[in-house]
Design a protein around this motif. Structure first.
Motif, PDB file in Angstrom:
ATOM      1  N   ASN A 245       0.852  -1.186   0.000  1.00 50.25           N
ATOM      2  CA  ASN A 245       0.000   0.000   0.000  1.00 50.25           C
ATOM      3  C   ASN A 245       0.896   1.247   0.000  1.00 50.25           C
ATOM      4  O   ASN A 245       1.751   1.404   0.872  1.00 50.25           O
ATOM      5  CB  ASN A 245      -0.895   0.038   1.240  1.00 50.25           C
ATOM      6  CG  ASN A 245      -1.929  -1.079   1.233  1.00 50.25           C
ATOM      7  OD1 ASN A 245      -2.172  -1.687   0.186  1.00 50.25           O
ATOM      8  ND2 ASN A 245      -2.540  -1.346   2.378  1.00 50.25           N
ATOM      9  N   SER A 247       0.983   5.658  -1.354  1.00 49.67           N
ATOM     10  CA  SER A 247       0.089   6.791  -1.652  1.00 49.67           C
ATOM     11  C   SER A 247       0.623   7.659  -2.781  1.00 49.67           C
ATOM     12  O   SER A 247       1.834   7.696  -3.053  1.00 49.67           O
ATOM     13  CB  SER A 247      -0.122   7.641  -0.399  1.00 49.67           C
ATOM     14  OG  SER A 247       1.106   8.258  -0.013  1.00 49.67           O
ATOM     15  N   TYR A 248      -0.323   8.312  -3.433  1.00 49.98           N
ATOM     16  CA  TYR A 248      -0.026   9.376  -4.401  1.00 49.98           C
ATOM     17  C   TYR A 248      -0.480  10.696  -3.774  1.00 49.98           C
ATOM     18  O   TYR A 248      -1.594  10.794  -3.243  1.00 49.98           O
ATOM     19  CB  TYR A 248      -0.794   9.153  -5.697  1.00 49.98           C
ATOM     20  CG  TYR A 248      -0.142   8.190  -6.666  1.00 49.98           C
ATOM     21  CD1 TYR A 248       0.923   8.598  -7.462  1.00 49.98           C
ATOM     22  CD2 TYR A 248      -0.614   6.888  -6.812  1.00 49.98           C
ATOM     23  CE1 TYR A 248       1.517   7.729  -8.361  1.00 49.98           C
ATOM     24  CE2 TYR A 248      -0.028   6.008  -7.708  1.00 49.98           C
ATOM     25  CZ  TYR A 248       1.039   6.434  -8.489  1.00 49.98           C
ATOM     26  OH  TYR A 248       1.631   5.579  -9.382  1.00 49.98           O
ATOM     27  N   LYS A 249       0.386  11.721  -3.841  1.00 49.52           N
ATOM     28  CA  LYS A 249       0.002  13.054  -3.403  1.00 49.52           C
ATOM     29  C   LYS A 249      -0.854  13.695  -4.489  1.00 49.52           C
ATOM     30  O   LYS A 249      -0.555  13.577  -5.691  1.00 49.52           O
ATOM     31  CB  LYS A 249       1.248  13.922  -3.165  1.00 49.52           C
ATOM     32  CG  LYS A 249       2.149  13.433  -2.036  1.00 49.52           C
ATOM     33  CD  LYS A 249       1.528  13.730  -0.682  1.00 49.52           C
ATOM     34  CE  LYS A 249       2.517  13.386   0.439  1.00 49.52           C
ATOM     35  NZ  LYS A 249       1.904  13.638   1.775  1.00 49.52           N
ATOM     36  N   GLU A 255      -3.586  16.605   0.335  1.00 50.06           N
ATOM     37  CA  GLU A 255      -4.296  15.329   0.437  1.00 50.06           C
ATOM     38  C   GLU A 255      -3.544  14.247  -0.356  1.00 50.06           C
ATOM     39  O   GLU A 255      -2.798  14.539  -1.286  1.00 50.06           O
ATOM     40  CB  GLU A 255      -5.714  15.490  -0.125  1.00 50.06           C
ATOM     41  CG  GLU A 255      -6.645  14.366   0.273  1.00 50.06           C
ATOM     42  CD  GLU A 255      -8.085  14.623  -0.193  1.00 50.06           C
ATOM     43  OE1 GLU A 255      -8.884  13.675  -0.125  1.00 50.06           O
ATOM     44  OE2 GLU A 255      -8.381  15.755  -0.625  1.00 50.06           O
ATOM     45  N   GLU A 256      -3.740  13.007   0.026  1.00 45.48           N
ATOM     46  CA  GLU A 256      -3.150  11.897  -0.703  1.00 45.48           C
ATOM     47  C   GLU A 256      -4.184  10.780  -0.881  1.00 45.48           C
ATOM     48  O   GLU A 256      -5.189  10.739  -0.161  1.00 45.48           O
ATOM     49  CB  GLU A 256      -1.908  11.354   0.019  1.00 45.48           C
ATOM     50  CG  GLU A 256      -2.172  10.795   1.401  1.00 45.48           C
ATOM     51  CD  GLU A 256      -0.895  10.333   2.096  1.00 45.48           C
ATOM     52  OE1 GLU A 256       0.206  10.718   1.675  1.00 45.48           O
ATOM     53  OE2 GLU A 256      -1.011   9.573   3.093  1.00 45.48           O
ATOM     54  N   ILE A 257      -3.923   9.895  -1.838  1.00 39.86           N
ATOM     55  CA  ILE A 257      -4.826   8.775  -2.098  1.00 39.86           C
ATOM     56  C   ILE A 257      -3.994   7.496  -2.101  1.00 39.86           C
ATOM     57  O   ILE A 257      -2.935   7.433  -2.740  1.00 39.86           O
ATOM     58  CB  ILE A 257      -5.587   8.969  -3.439  1.00 39.86           C
ATOM     59  CG1 ILE A 257      -6.643   7.880  -3.606  1.00 39.86           C
ATOM     60  CG2 ILE A 257      -4.646   9.026  -4.628  1.00 39.86           C
ATOM     61  CD1 ILE A 257      -7.628   8.191  -4.728  1.00 39.86           C
ATOM     62  N   VAL A 258      -4.419   6.522  -1.330  1.00 42.04           N
ATOM     63  CA  VAL A 258      -3.658   5.279  -1.148  1.00 42.04           C
ATOM     64  C   VAL A 258      -4.167   4.199  -2.105  1.00 42.04           C
ATOM     65  O   VAL A 258      -5.375   3.974  -2.221  1.00 42.04           O
ATOM     66  CB  VAL A 258      -3.753   4.778   0.308  1.00 42.04           C
ATOM     67  CG1 VAL A 258      -2.985   3.458   0.481  1.00 42.04           C
ATOM     68  CG2 VAL A 258      -3.210   5.837   1.270  1.00 42.04           C
ATOM     69  N   THR A 313      -8.438   0.063  -0.306  1.00 40.49           N
ATOM     70  CA  THR A 313      -8.832   1.453  -0.059  1.00 40.49           C
ATOM     71  C   THR A 313      -9.916   1.917  -1.010  1.00 40.49           C
ATOM     72  O   THR A 313     -10.407   3.047  -0.897  1.00 40.49           O
ATOM     73  CB  THR A 313      -7.606   2.379  -0.224  1.00 40.49           C
ATOM     74  OG1 THR A 313      -7.150   2.305  -1.579  1.00 40.49           O
ATOM     75  CG2 THR A 313      -6.477   1.976   0.715  1.00 40.49           C
ATOM     76  N   LEU A 374       5.873   7.737   1.272  1.00 47.49           N
ATOM     77  CA  LEU A 374       4.688   7.318   0.521  1.00 47.49           C
ATOM     78  C   LEU A 374       4.319   5.843   0.766  1.00 47.49           C
ATOM     79  O   LEU A 374       3.186   5.446   0.543  1.00 47.49           O
ATOM     80  CB  LEU A 374       4.909   7.528  -0.983  1.00 47.49           C
ATOM     81  CG  LEU A 374       5.178   8.979  -1.419  1.00 47.49           C
ATOM     82  CD1 LEU A 374       5.472   9.048  -2.913  1.00 47.49           C
ATOM     83  CD2 LEU A 374       3.979   9.872  -1.077  1.00 47.49           C
ATOM     84  N   LYS A 376       3.080   2.927   2.762  1.00 50.52           N
ATOM     85  CA  LYS A 376       2.256   2.852   3.960  1.00 50.52           C
ATOM     86  C   LYS A 376       2.346   1.513   4.686  1.00 50.52           C
ATOM     87  O   LYS A 376       2.455   1.455   5.901  1.00 50.52           O
ATOM     88  CB  LYS A 376       0.784   3.118   3.589  1.00 50.52           C
ATOM     89  CG  LYS A 376       0.560   4.472   2.942  1.00 50.52           C
ATOM     90  CD  LYS A 376       1.008   5.620   3.834  1.00 50.52           C
ATOM     91  CE  LYS A 376       0.756   6.968   3.181  1.00 50.52           C
ATOM     92  NZ  LYS A 376       1.260   8.085   4.033  1.00 50.52           N
TER      93      LYS A 376
END
Length: 984
Positions: A245, A247-249, A255-258, A313, A374, A376
C-alpha cells in the motif's frame, strides 16, 4: 471394436464324429494356454493388423462412412495417461463403427508444437554448449528437423502399443509441405477478407521463451502469503504473496490517495488512478490529478464502476501497458499507455531505474517510496501468479504489435449453431462454456516470436516512407499486391517477410479439413469431410474446438463436424489432477508392462538428470511412489486390455476421470477369468457324447434360459451405451454379466449338467456357453482388443447353433451383436425365478462365511417359506443349488431348533443352516457376538458421517468431488448395515 482378422467358425479337435449333423461341434482350434499372459497375447497382433491394412479407409466405398481425426499429439511427446484416455475413447468408437458396417477413417497426425519442440531442442543444444542465437534461425530449424526425424515416431509407436486402429497410410505432420501450404492459404484468405489484421495490443510475454504465449500456456499459480519463487534468470528466489500500500500526493493539495498492488515496480507505468463513481470518499476528487513521484508528471483520477469499493482502499492504480484489465479501462477513458518493462524483463522509460531487471528493481522502488514517506504498509496477501507452463517464468503483459484474427462475427455464428442444435456438444453442461467463450469479443492473437513453426506469410512492403503490410506466398506476389496500395511499380518496392510464426493453435484450427486435402477438393476431402465426430478433452474446448469451428465455417463454408464429445481430465485414485508438480504422474507403459519400485525410482532420477523433472518434482514423485506402490513393490503388469477397460470404467464425461492402478490390476484378473472360462468350455465340450436325436430350444434348462435373458439385456445395454458414449455403463454391464453372472454362477451351474446321465442337458449348456461367450466377447472387443482377438476363434461352437447363427468367415471384423437378434431370449419370468434362487444361494454363502463353516462339512440347508413357487423352483434346480452352496441337502420340513444359524431372505422366507459338531453352539455365540460388534461399529460410523455431511461448514467448504465421494460412502455403509442386520 471389431476383431481384426477374418472370422472362422471356431473349432475343437474333440469328438468330431460324435455329434449329429445339426449339432456337430466345429473342429480345428487349439485350446488357450493355462493362464492369461498379456505380453504373449499382445505380441505381434498389431503389426499383423497393420500389414493387412485393416485400418485403412476406402474413399470409394459405398458403406456408410464415419470419420474422425486424432487430436494430434506433440511430435516430441511421449504417451501419458491423458493420451491413453483420449485415444482409447476414440479407438472404442471407431472399432464399434467398423463392426457395425461403417467405412471408417480415423486419421493420425502429430503436431509440430512450436513452443514445446523449440524448448526441447534448445535444451539439447545447451548441453552441447551452444544456443539458437549462436547458430542462427536457418541452422536451428535444421536441428529441429533432425530432432523430429530421430524422436518424432516415439508417440506413434506408443499409440500402436495401445492398440489405436489409426489409418497410418494417411499420417500427417503439421509442418509437412502440404499442411504448410494449407496454413498459408488460410492466412492469406482470412487477411484478404479483412479478418486478419495487425495492431499493437497487450499480450502474454514469456521472457525465457522471448515470445508471446496463448492463455492456455499460462498457469495461474495460487500464492498464499509470502512465498519465495525461483524465477528463470534470477540467482536468488523472488518473494511473492505480499500487497504493497502506497500513496499518491494530489496535485496542488496536501491530500493523498492510497492504492494497493502486488507488483510495486509496475507503478512506474501508472497513468491513472480509478475509483468508483458512487464511492463517497472520493467524489470530491472528480477532475483532480495526482503527482507521479518518479516522473514529475500528473496522472488523472478517473471514475469507473469496475472498481470494488469494498476491496482495499477502494482506489486502484491503472497501468494499461502491463495489465489486461487496466488496458481495457484505459481504452474506454482514453488513458495513454506507458511501457516500463521491456521484452527482456528490464525497466525502460524511467531515467532512475532503466535497465534494471524488474524484480531487482522492486526493493529499490519500495525503499525509495518509503524514503519519500509514501509507502504505507506491506502485508501478506493471497494472489494468482501467472506463470508460463512451458518454462516456469513469470508472465509479463506487454504492448506489442501482433497479428490478430477478428472473432466477433465468427463467434456469433458459432454460438447460434450450438443454440439451434446444428452443432451438438456432449455433455450438454459445456454448452455454457461454449457460449461464454463465443460471447467474448476479444480478438485472437495468432503471432508468436519463435523460430520453429509456420512463418507468417505476410510482408512489410515499403516505398519511400510509405509502408503497407500484405499477405502473400512469396516476395514477388507481395510486391505485386503491395503495388495496388502504394501506387507504384512492384520492382521499386522493398519487401521484408515477418519473422514471427503462427500460433500452433492456428494450424491446428484448420486441421480437420487441411489433413483431408483442403484447399484442393481431393477425394478424401469430398468423401470424409465434414467429420462425424470430434472427441477431445474439455480443457481445450475454447482453445481448439472453438477455433476449428470458426475457421471451418469461414474457410469451407460448413461446420468441420456436427458433434463434439468432451471427456474429463485424468486424475489419480484420490482425484488429484496428474502433474509433475504433484509427483503423481503414471506412465501408461509402466502400467502395461509393470515396473518395480526400484525401477520407478531410477526412472524418475533419470528424468531429473535430463531436465524433465526439477529437484522438487523428483522428490514429490519419489514420495508418491513410496506411498502408493510400496505394498505391491511397484506397479504390477496389467497389459493393454486391462488398461483400456479401466480407463473407460469411469464416466468419461465427468470433469475428472480417476485412475487407480489397483483397479487396473483387478481388471487384468478379470481378463484371466475370461481366459479360464474358455478353458472350462473346452474341457466341458470334451465330455459330450453322441446324440441319437437333435436337441431344440425346448431342451434348454432354467439356468440356460436365465443366462440367455441376461445376455440379451447386456447386449441392449452395451449397444445403447456405445451410441450415447456412456462407456462406463457398457463396461459395467459387460463385467457384471461375464464375471458375476456367467463365470461365478452359470459356469458353476453347468457342472452337474455336463456330468448328467441325460446328454441333452450337457448339449443345451454347450449351445448356451458357446453363444454367450461369442456374443459377450464381441461386445467386449472394442475395449479388450487383444484378448478378444485371441479368444473368439478359440470358442468351441456348432455348425448350427440352436440359439444364434453367427456370420461366416468372409468378414474382416467380428460383427457387433444386434440387440434385435436377442430380443426373443428376454424372459422376465425366468429371471425372477432364478434371481430368487440366487438370493437363497448368496444368503447361504454369506451365513457359511460369517460362521466359518467349511465346505468340507457340507451342512443341511432348511428353507422356511410360505411361497410354494419358491419350493417348486428350488426342488427343480436342487442339484445346481447344492453345487453352488457346497451343502449336502435342502429341506423344507422338520426344521431343527438347536445349533442353527439363520438369515432373513424377505418377509416370507428364512434360510436356516444346521451346524454339526460338539463346538457348534460355542461357534454360533462367538460369531453372533462378533457380528453385533460389527453392526454397532457401523452404526457409529454412519452417525458421524451423517453429521459431517449435514454440516453447513462442510457443504460450503468441501469440493463437489469430495462431497459426491462421501455421499457414495454413506450409501455404501447403509447398504452394508442392512445386509448385516438381516443376519442377526
Amino acid at each position: 471394436m471389431m476383431h481384426l482378422r477374418k472370422y472362422k467358425v471356431p473349432c475343437l479337435n474333440i469328438h468330431r464324429s460324435l455329434a449329429s449333423k445339426t449339432t456337430r461341434i466345429a473342429s480345428g482350434a487349439k485350446m488357450p494356454a493355462a493362464a492369461y499372459q498379456p505380453q504373449n497375447v499382445e505380441k505381434n497382433k498389431y503389426s499383423e493388423w497393420e500389414k493387412q491394412n485393416l485400418f485403412k479407409a476406402d474413399n470409394k466405398s459405398s458403406k456408410p462412412r464415419f470419420s474422425m481425426v486424432l487430436p494430434p499429439p506433440n511430435v516430441t511427446g511421449k504417451l501419458h495417461l491423458g493420451h491413453a484416455l483420449a485415444c482409447t475413447v476414440q479407438d472404442v468408437i471407431v472399432r464399434h463403427k467398423r463392426s457395425t458396417g461403417h467405412n471408417v477413417l480415423w486419421l493420425p497426425g502429430t503436431d509440430h508444437a512450436g513452443i514445446a519442440t523449440q524448448g526441447v531442442v534448445e535444451k539439447y543444444l545447451t548441453k552441447k554448449g551452444v544456443n539458437r542465437h549462436d547458430i542462427g534461425r536457418e541452422e536451428f530449424v535444421k536441428e529441429v528437423w533432425k530432432w523430429k526425424e530421430k524422436h518424432g515416431d516415439t508417440i506413434c509407436d506408443q499409440l500402436r502399443t495401445l492398440g489405436c486402429s489409426l489409418d497410418w497410410s494417411r499420417q500427417v505432420f503439421t509442418m509437412d509441405e502440404r499442411h504448410t501450404q494449407a496454413v498459408n492459404t488460410a492466412f492469406i484468405e482470412l487477411f484478404q477478407k479483412g479478418l486478419i489484421y495487425r495492431k499493437k495490443a497487450l499480450v502474454n510475454w514469456c521472457n525465457a521463451l522471448q515470445s508471446t504465449v496463448s492463455d492456455i500456456e499460462v498457469e495461474n499459480v495460487t500464492i498464499n502469503g509470502p512465498t519465495d519463487v525461483k524465477v528463470p534468470g534470477y540467482e536468488r528466489p523472488i518473494k511473492f504473496g505480499q500487497i504493497y500500500n502506497f500513496s499518491y500526493k494530489l496535485y496542488d493539495s496536501e491530500e493523498e490517495i492510497v492504492v494497493s498492488t502486488t507488483m510495486p515496480e509496475t507503478m512506474l507505468g501508472d497513468t491513472a488512478i480509478a475509483v468508483h463513481p458512487e464511492d463517497k470518499r472520493y467524489t470530491h476528487l472528480k477532475g483532480k490529478t495526482a503527482i507521479h513521484p518518479f516522473r514529475n508528471t500528473t496522472i488523472p483520477i478517473i471514475f469507473d464502476t469496475f472498481v470494488d469499493m469494498e476491496f482495499g482502499t477502494g482506489a486502484v492504480k491503472i497501468t494499461p501497458a502491463h495489465s489486461k484489465i487496466d488496458y481495457e479501462i484505459a481504452k474506454h477513458h482514453n488513458i495513454p499507455l506507458l511501457q516500463v518493462i521491456d521484452e527482456n524483463g528490464c525497466i525502460k522509460n524511467s531515467e532512475q531505474f532503466n535497465n534494471m531487471k524488474r524484480y531487482d528493481c522492486r526493493p529499490t522502488i519500495v525503499q525509495r517510496l518509503d524514503e519519500m514517506g509514501l509507502m504505507k504498509e506491506v502485508s501478506p496477501h493471497q494472489m494468482a501468479l501467472p506463470t508460463c507452463s512451458r518454462t516456469g517464468d513469470v508472465i509479463d503483459h506487454l504492448p506489442k504489435e501482433q497479428w490478430f484474427l477478428s472473432c466477433t462475427k465468427l463467434n456469433k455464428k458459432a454460438a447460434e449453431l450450438v443454440q439451434n442444435g446444428q452443432l451438438k456438444i456432449e455433455p450438454e453442461k459445456f454448452v455454457k462454456n461454449w457460449l461464454d467463450w463465443t460471447g467474448d469479443d476479444r480478438d485472437w492473437c495468432i503471432s508468436r516470436q519463435l523460430w520453429w513453426g509456420h512463418q507468417i506469410p505476410a510482408y512489410k512492403c515499403k516505398e519511400d516512407k510509405n509502408i503497407v503490410w500484405v499477405a502473400a506466398t512469396d516476395e514477388v506476389s507481395a510486391k505485386i499486391e503491395a503495388s495496388k496500395y502504394l501506387r507504384t511499380l512492384p520492382d521499386s518496392i522493398e519487401v521484408e517477410r515477418d519473422t514471427d510464426v503462427l500460433d500452433t493453435w492456428f494450424s491446428s484450427g484448420i486441421y480437420p479439413f487441411a489433413v483431408l486435402g483442403w484447399p484442393e477438393s481431393k477425394v478424401d476431402y469430398r468423401q470424409f469431410y465434414p467429420l462425424n465426430l470430434m472427441a477431445t478433452g474439455h480443457d481445450i474446448l475454447g482453445f481448439w474446438v472453438h477455433r476449428m469451428v470458426i475457421l471451418g465455417l469461414e474457410l469451407t463454408g460448413q461446420l468441420p463436424f456436427k458433434n463434439v464429445l468432451l471427456h474429463g481430465i485424468i486424475c489419480d485414485n484420490k482425484g488429484a489432477k496428474m502433474s509433475k508438480s504433484r509427483g503423481n504422474v503414471i506412465d501408461p507403459i509402466d502400467v502395461i508392462n509393470g515396473i518395480s519400485l526400484e525401477g520407478l525410482r531410477e526412472k524418475s532420477k533419470e528424468m531429473h538428470k535430463s531436465g524433465i523433472l526439477s529437484k522438487d518434482e523428483l522428490d514429490k514423485a519419489l514420495a508418491y511412489h513410496k506411498a502408493n506402490f510400496s505394498t505391491t513393490k511397484g506397479i504390477p503388469e496389467c497389459g493393454v486390455d486391462a488398461l483400456r477397460f479401466t480407463l473407460l470404467s469411469q464416466d468419461i464425461k465427468s470433469h475428472f476421470v480417476n485412475f487407480d492402478v489397483a483397479i487396473c490390476h483387478s481388471n487384468k484378473l478379470f481378463c484371466n477369468k475370461i481366459w479360464q472360462s474358455i478353458n472350462y468350455m473346452n474341457l466341458s465340450f470334451a465330455k459330450l457324447k453322441q446324440l441319437d436325436e437333435e436337441i431344440s430350444r425346448k431342451d434348454l434348462t432354467y439356468f440356460d434360459r436365465w443366462m440367455l435373458s441376461r445376455l440379451a439385456n447386456m447386449v441392449e445395454k452395451v449397444d445403447t451405451s456405445m451410441e450415447t458414449h456412456e462407456f462406463h455403463l457398457a463396461t459395467k454391464a459387460l463385467r457384471s454379466l461375464i464375471y458375476n453372472e456367467f463365470c461365478d454362477v452359470y459356469l458353476e451351474a453347468t457342472k452337474p449338467g455336463f456330468e448328467h446321465t441325460n446328454p441333452k442337458i450337457g448339449y443345451a449348456h454347450a449351445h448356451t456357453l458357446s453363444t454367450v461367450l461369442n456374443v459377450s466377447l464381441r461386445c467386449l472387443s472394442p475395449f479388450m482388443i487383444y484378448l478378444t482377438e485371441e479368444l473368439i476363434p478359440k470358442i468351441p461352437g456348432f455348425e448350427t447353433n440352436i440359439i444364434h447363427h453367427f456370420e461366416d468367415s468372409t468378414k474382416q471384423y467380428f460383427d457387433f451383436p444386434k440387440p434385435d437378434d436377442f430380443e426373443i431370449w428376454k424372459d422376465g419370468e425366468v429371471e425372477q425365478k432364478i434371481d430368487r434362487i440366487l438370493n437363497c444361494i448368496f444368503l447361504v454363502r454369506e451365513l457359511k462365511g460369517l460362521y466359518n463353516i467349511s465346505n468340507k462339512l457340507r451342512p443341511v440347508v432348511h428353507i422356511k417359506t410360505t411361497e410354494d413357487t419358491l419350493i417348486t423352483d428350488v426342488n427343480e434346480n436342487k442339484t445346481i443349488i447344492l453345487n453352488l452352496t457346497r451343502c449336502s441337502d435342502i429341506q423344507f420340513k422338520n426344521i431343527p431348533n438347536r445349533n442353527i444359524i439363520k438369515g432373513v431372505l424377505d418377509k416370507n422366507t428364512e434360510i436356516i443352516i444346521e451346524l454339526i459338531g460338539d463346538d457348534a453352539e460355542k461357534a454360533i455365540l462367538a460369531a453372533r457376538s462378533k457380528l453385533e460388534k460389527r453392526i454397532k461399529k457401523l452404526e457409529d460410523v454412519l452417525t458421524r458421517l451423517q453429521a459431517k455431511l449435514s454440516s453447513s461448514s462442510y457443504q460450503m467448504n468441501v469440493s463437489e468431488y469430495t462431497q459426491m465421494s462421501d455421499r457414495e460412502i454413506l450409501q455404501s455403509k447403509r447398504k452394508e448395515l442392512q445386509e448385516l442386520q438381516r443376519l442377526i
